[in-house]
Design a protein around this motif. Sequence first.
Motif, PDB file in Angstrom:
ATOM      1  N   MET A  10       2.790  -1.279   7.566  1.00  0.00           N
ATOM      2  CA  MET A  10       3.430  -2.458   6.997  1.00  0.00           C
ATOM      3  C   MET A  10       3.265  -2.481   5.473  1.00  0.00           C
ATOM      4  SD  MET A  10       2.525  -6.486   7.571  1.00  0.00           S
ATOM      5  CE  MET A  10       2.443  -6.280   9.347  1.00  0.00           C
ATOM      6  N   ARG A  34       5.344   0.275   3.753  1.00  0.00           N
ATOM      7  CA  ARG A  34       6.770  -0.049   3.786  1.00  0.00           C
ATOM      8  C   ARG A  34       7.115  -1.082   2.704  1.00  0.00           C
ATOM      9  NH1 ARG A  34       6.885  -1.199   8.609  1.00  0.00           N
ATOM     10  NH2 ARG A  34       6.925  -3.473   8.556  1.00  0.00           N
ATOM     11  N   LYS A  35       6.256  -2.106   2.557  1.00  0.00           N
ATOM     12  CA  LYS A  35       6.486  -3.133   1.540  1.00  0.00           C
ATOM     13  C   LYS A  35       6.392  -2.547   0.132  1.00  0.00           C
ATOM     14  CE  LYS A  35       6.837  -7.014   4.035  1.00  0.00           C
ATOM     15  NZ  LYS A  35       7.934  -8.006   3.915  1.00  0.00           N
ATOM     16  N   ASN A  46       9.541  -0.620  -0.571  1.00  0.00           N
ATOM     17  CA  ASN A  46      10.682  -1.496  -0.808  1.00  0.00           C
ATOM     18  C   ASN A  46      10.674  -2.047  -2.226  1.00  0.00           C
ATOM     19  OD1 ASN A  46      11.548  -1.094   1.785  1.00  0.00           O
ATOM     20  ND2 ASN A  46      10.666  -2.996   2.601  1.00  0.00           N
ATOM     21  N   ARG A  47       9.472  -2.296  -2.769  1.00  0.00           N
ATOM     22  CA  ARG A  47       9.360  -2.837  -4.125  1.00  0.00           C
ATOM     23  C   ARG A  47       9.189  -1.733  -5.169  1.00  0.00           C
ATOM     24  NH1 ARG A  47       5.622  -8.229  -4.004  1.00  0.00           N
ATOM     25  NH2 ARG A  47       5.913  -7.886  -6.260  1.00  0.00           N
ATOM     26  N   VAL A  68       1.339  -9.905   2.822  1.00  0.00           N
ATOM     27  CA  VAL A  68       1.455  -8.603   2.168  1.00  0.00           C
ATOM     28  C   VAL A  68       2.053  -8.739   0.769  1.00  0.00           C
ATOM     29  CG1 VAL A  68       2.455  -6.294   2.317  1.00  0.00           C
ATOM     30  CG2 VAL A  68       1.662  -7.427   4.388  1.00  0.00           C
ATOM     31  N   ASN A  69       3.037  -9.627   0.573  1.00  0.00           N
ATOM     32  CA  ASN A  69       3.639  -9.795  -0.752  1.00  0.00           C
ATOM     33  C   ASN A  69       2.618 -10.308  -1.762  1.00  0.00           C
ATOM     34  OD1 ASN A  69       6.272  -8.934  -0.085  1.00  0.00           O
ATOM     35  ND2 ASN A  69       6.697 -10.923   0.863  1.00  0.00           N
TER      36      ASN A  69
END
Length: 735
Positions: free
Chosen positions: A503, A506-507, A510-511, A546-547
């Motif tokens: 997870m 992946r985050k 994406n960023r 996560v963010n």
Amino acid sequence: MNKRFEFTTDERAEALRLQAELRDRVGQVMLPGDEQKIRDHIGQMIAEGQVERDVFGLNPILSGFQTALIVVDEIGLRRDAVLAILLRYSVDSGHLTVDEVEQGYGPSVARILHGLHRIKELYRKNPVIESENFRNLLLSFAEDMRVILIMIADRVNLMRQIRDADNEAARQEVSQEAAYLYAPLAHKLGLYKLKSELEDLSLKYMEHDAYYHIREKLSQTKESRDAYIKRFIKPIEERLEAAGLTFHIKGRTKSIHSIWQKMKKQKCPFEGVYDLFAIRIILDTPIEKEKMQCWQVYSIVTDMYQPNPKRLRDWLSVPKSNGYESLHITVLGPEQKWVEIQIRTERMDDVAERGVAAHWRYKGVKSEGGLDEWLTGIRQMLETSDGREAMDQFKMDLYEDEVYVFTPKGDLLKFPKGATVLDMAYHIHSKIGNACVGARINNKVVTLRQTLNSGDQVEIMTSTNQRPRQEWLNIVKTIRAKAKIRLALKETQVKEGLFAKEMIERKFKNRKIELEESTMQHLIKRLGFKEVSDFYRQVADGTLNVNTLIDKYVEIQQGLRTPTGDNQARSAGEFVLDDTQAQTPQNDDVLVIDRNLKGIDYQLARCCNPIYGDDVFGFVTVSGGIKIHRADCPNAPELRRRFGYRVVRARWSGKGASQYSITLRVIGVDDIGIVNNLTSIISKEEKLVLRSINIDSSDGLFRGNLVVMIDNQAKLEALIKRLRTVKGVKQVDRI
């Protein structure tokens, strides 16, 4: 030269007497020639000087006869056990082998001696029963049930003989083992008479004053106690005779050890222990009428005396695992005294006195289902536990009473007292335990923490959303359940860790942020996690967003802030300097990675900021790039331990022409001009640029960071030495 062994006159007479008694009791089950072979063997050993007294000065031949008589009279063993005991000294001393015993007396005797000899070897290696020897000892016992029975009888005999021994240290050691190991084993096997004797003798030797104090008190009150027992049982005898029952009644005083335990538990003097004696009603009845007549006696007694319902113990309906059957009640007798009454039959009393051995007479050798289950339980415990924990758990299990509960289908399950719903769930199956959320006990919904009581009908409730938790280890009582929970927790941690890592990666992707392992370790520590597994678990269950983690990660990655300030001579309080003109030059130094590979793209890790000359190593990141860390980087041990396969060798080459950003932590006494003194040293150095200073002062001390640009490790060490010479500076360290 050792003095020749000889029997004393008293020992010879005692040996002949014991030999005659053994012949009377087991002569009919001996094979032809057994007795003569034993007599010849013992005579030969004595004649050849192969017999020596033990540490207490006891005669081993006489001790063998004494122990043999105990196993015959008190336990009920016969030929094989008697021969094994009489030959044991010869095998232990090396004058006879187990193979020779098998040829002369048969495989059964040899098997017993093999187990006894293994135990002797364990004691010889280490006389203290420590965890590993304790484990092997029990497994040796489990090979043949008669081994454990003989060991108990042998310890009873030894405790009887060492009353006047001079070797006090050895006597204390023997007594402690008797109390810690042999008495609990005797209790579990139903040998209550031998168990009580071991406990009393241990108390006598280890707590002399307490033992004789209670014995004297019992002696002083014996006359009044006997008179009370007669008054109590007389009306009971009349009512039982009128009912046409065949019986006899015994009145017995509780053991000294039992009274002492009550005094300590209740924190009261001898006079404060109310139940000093128990009455035993023993019926002579056919086996098919046993339960009916026992409950008939119960009805008669409770009609005469007020019973205490909390003290009812029904081991008629569900016997103990060691075969013990009896009905225990406590009633309020004359003079408002509580009296314990045990109701049983002749057969039950024989089993209670002789334990497992009595089963062999009544049910046959192969009918020890409960005992086999107990020994299997010991093996499981020893396989899933280690050291002192196993020993303490074993001791606890021996003394714990048992509870019996029913499944919805009517199957009967047995657990130690204090077991919970969760214990039962894991007893049924690991999957049931892992998903347990509670139970219905007698149609009432309860939590998984609920303690089980005898007679409960329990239906386990499960949920697909349930997961094992760490605190469950404090809820369950059985070793079996604890082992299964630990295994489930490990499997869950692995799954959660993999899920959380995927997870996070992946985050980050994406960023479009590169994930550096060392920076992530910094973040985990800054968040206050001692265990990485706890961090990943909170990510997996959504406790940590996560963010939010990524934002904090970026803050750490950006490094130190560089506030502005002036360069006036003043104290260190709140001093900030920022050289906005300083730029980080391009790194032109050569780094050789792995096997002489040059020109590979790499980055210097921000966690330790390596420079030319440092001992370094490379770490292959998730994205495939290489981060260079100092060998003494705070993250190095964790990286090597968890990701050793991603660590590569690295070393510096070239001349060290590039400059590197280094942070120094300085601690000292705050004073006017301290900042100028520090900066003046730095300004005098060639090829050295002061990039920033950030210092705080509190209570007369200053603590701060100096960021400098420097080209190699040797110059850095020289700078640190000069800074340490500044008046008031107490400590300078590289971060």
